[in-house]
Design a protein around this motif. Structure first.
Motif, PDB file in Angstrom:
ATOM      1  N   GLN A  17       0.827  -1.204   0.000  1.00  0.00           N
ATOM      2  CA  GLN A  17       0.000   0.000   0.000  1.00  0.00           C
ATOM      3  C   GLN A  17       0.867   1.263   0.000  1.00  0.00           C
ATOM      4  O   GLN A  17       0.573   2.231  -0.721  1.00  0.00           O
ATOM      5  CB  GLN A  17      -0.937  -0.006   1.215  1.00  0.00           C
ATOM      6  N   LEU A  20       2.243   1.644  -3.512  1.00  0.00           N
ATOM      7  CA  LEU A  20       1.230   2.110  -4.465  1.00  0.00           C
ATOM      8  C   LEU A  20       0.934   3.598  -4.294  1.00  0.00           C
ATOM      9  O   LEU A  20       0.805   4.338  -5.278  1.00  0.00           O
ATOM     10  CB  LEU A  20      -0.057   1.309  -4.285  1.00  0.00           C
ATOM     11  N   LEU A  21       0.833   4.045  -3.051  1.00  0.00           N
ATOM     12  CA  LEU A  21       0.551   5.454  -2.793  1.00  0.00           C
ATOM     13  C   LEU A  21       1.706   6.343  -3.246  1.00  0.00           C
ATOM     14  O   LEU A  21       1.490   7.425  -3.792  1.00  0.00           O
ATOM     15  CB  LEU A  21       0.267   5.670  -1.304  1.00  0.00           C
ATOM     16  N   THR A  22       2.923   5.884  -3.030  1.00  0.00           N
ATOM     17  CA  THR A  22       4.092   6.655  -3.482  1.00  0.00           C
ATOM     18  C   THR A  22       4.133   6.713  -5.005  1.00  0.00           C
ATOM     19  O   THR A  22       4.408   7.767  -5.597  1.00  0.00           O
ATOM     20  CB  THR A  22       5.386   6.020  -2.941  1.00  0.00           C
ATOM     21  N   GLY A  24       1.537   6.433  -6.985  1.00  0.00           N
ATOM     22  CA  GLY A  24       0.449   7.310  -7.388  1.00  0.00           C
ATOM     23  C   GLY A  24       0.784   8.765  -7.182  1.00  0.00           C
ATOM     24  O   GLY A  24       0.437   9.625  -8.010  1.00  0.00           O
ATOM     25  N   ILE A  47      -1.919   6.951 -13.149  1.00  0.00           N
ATOM     26  CA  ILE A  47      -2.682   7.328 -11.959  1.00  0.00           C
ATOM     27  C   ILE A  47      -3.734   6.259 -11.666  1.00  0.00           C
ATOM     28  O   ILE A  47      -4.000   5.915 -10.515  1.00  0.00           O
ATOM     29  CB  ILE A  47      -3.350   8.708 -12.144  1.00  0.00           C
ATOM     30  N   CYS A  49      -3.471   3.188 -11.997  1.00  0.00           N
ATOM     31  CA  CYS A  49      -2.856   2.038 -11.311  1.00  0.00           C
ATOM     32  C   CYS A  49      -2.971   2.175  -9.794  1.00  0.00           C
ATOM     33  O   CYS A  49      -3.005   1.170  -9.073  1.00  0.00           O
ATOM     34  CB  CYS A  49      -1.388   1.909 -11.703  1.00  0.00           C
ATOM     35  N   ALA A  50      -3.034   3.425  -9.312  1.00  0.00           N
ATOM     36  CA  ALA A  50      -3.158   3.638  -7.869  1.00  0.00           C
ATOM     37  C   ALA A  50      -4.496   3.130  -7.352  1.00  0.00           C
ATOM     38  O   ALA A  50      -4.664   2.907  -6.142  1.00  0.00           O
ATOM     39  CB  ALA A  50      -2.993   5.121  -7.543  1.00  0.00           C
ATOM     40  N   THR A  53      -5.047   0.181  -4.892  1.00  0.00           N
ATOM     41  CA  THR A  53      -5.034   0.252  -3.429  1.00  0.00           C
ATOM     42  C   THR A  53      -6.308  -0.375  -2.852  1.00  0.00           C
ATOM     43  O   THR A  53      -6.319  -0.813  -1.699  1.00  0.00           O
ATOM     44  CB  THR A  53      -4.939   1.715  -2.948  1.00  0.00           C
ATOM     45  N   PHE A 122      -0.879  11.981  -0.681  1.00  0.00           N
ATOM     46  CA  PHE A 122      -0.495  10.597  -0.978  1.00  0.00           C
ATOM     47  C   PHE A 122       0.800  10.240  -0.247  1.00  0.00           C
ATOM     48  O   PHE A 122       0.914   9.190   0.385  1.00  0.00           O
ATOM     49  CB  PHE A 122      -0.278  10.424  -2.487  1.00  0.00           C
ATOM     50  N   ALA A 126       1.413   7.574   2.758  1.00  0.00           N
ATOM     51  CA  ALA A 126       2.319   6.445   2.539  1.00  0.00           C
ATOM     52  C   ALA A 126       3.375   6.363   3.636  1.00  0.00           C
ATOM     53  O   ALA A 126       3.643   5.274   4.167  1.00  0.00           O
ATOM     54  CB  ALA A 126       2.998   6.569   1.171  1.00  0.00           C
TER      55      ALA A 126
END
Length: 208
Positions: A17, A20-22, A24, A47, A49-50, A53, A122, A126
């Motif tokens: 997670q 993914l946030l980083t 995004g 974007i 792809c985020a 989460t 984001f 993260a």
């Protein structure tokens, strides 16, 4: 999203997670540099792809809550997550874009500056998650062995899962409902502005 199941079992929900946030955050920040249709399409793709989460969210809930309440926990987390799509449209226009334009900033500059805010959020989320959260209530890092699995996670696991027709039915069902949600989130505000000449704030609020 397909690869995420394997990644979650291998690295645990906190690491996945946070990653993914980083990831995004980088692409949301890069949106400030959009100048042409091709880079708009490319950045929107990454974007998107985020959105994976959500998969981590459901996996993590299943680890954190006992069987007698896990269904409620998953549904509540998913519901609040989907609500965020609508709230974001209102927030970006009414709280960020419109006040910036009202203060004298050019619209083309205002929307680019506004995109920095979610990128920063984001990153903060993260970092906080990585430093403070555990994968399970009793262990900081997830071990796939606790699920009874005896072999290492592999993408080949998906082939085994797809042999169950019930999984295929659920894939089709989720694809239809989530696809509709994405289309609505992406286009509804624009539809109201284009065909009903609504102000951006009103269109985003109605779409939300």
């Amino acid at each position: 999203r397909i690869a995420l199941g394997t990644l979650l079992e291998r690295f645990g929900p906190v690491n996945v997670q946070s990653g993914l946030l980083t990831f995004g955050a980088f692409w949301v920040a890069m949106a400030t540099a959009i100048t042409a249709p091709w880079n708009y399409t490319l950045i929107r793709f990454f974007i998107g792809c985020a959105g994976a989460t959500f998969v981590t969210n459901q996996f993590w809930c299943s680890l954190m809550f006992s069987p007698n309440v896990v269904g409620t926990a998953n549904a509540t987390a998913a519901g609040w997550g989907n609500l965020g799509g609508g709230v974001t449209q209102i927030f970006m226009i009414s709280v960020l874009f419109n006040p910036m334009v009202g203060s004298g900033m050019l619209p083309d500059t205002a929307w680019r500056v506004a995109m920095v805010v979610p990128a920063v959020l984001f990153v903060l989320c993260a970092v906080t998650m990585k430093l403070l959260c555990w994968d399970t209530p009793t262990a900081k890092r997830f071990d796939v062995a606790v699920t009874g699995k005896t072999k290492k996670p592999s993408l080949w696991d998906y082939v085994e899962v797809l042999k169950d027709f019930r999984v295929l039915v659920m894939i089709m069902q989720y694809s239809a409902c989530f696809g509709t949600e994405l289309a609505m989130n992406n286009q509804l505000a624009t539809h109201f502005r284009t065909y009903f000449q609504m102000a951006a704030a009103d269109a985003s609020a109605l779409a939300g």
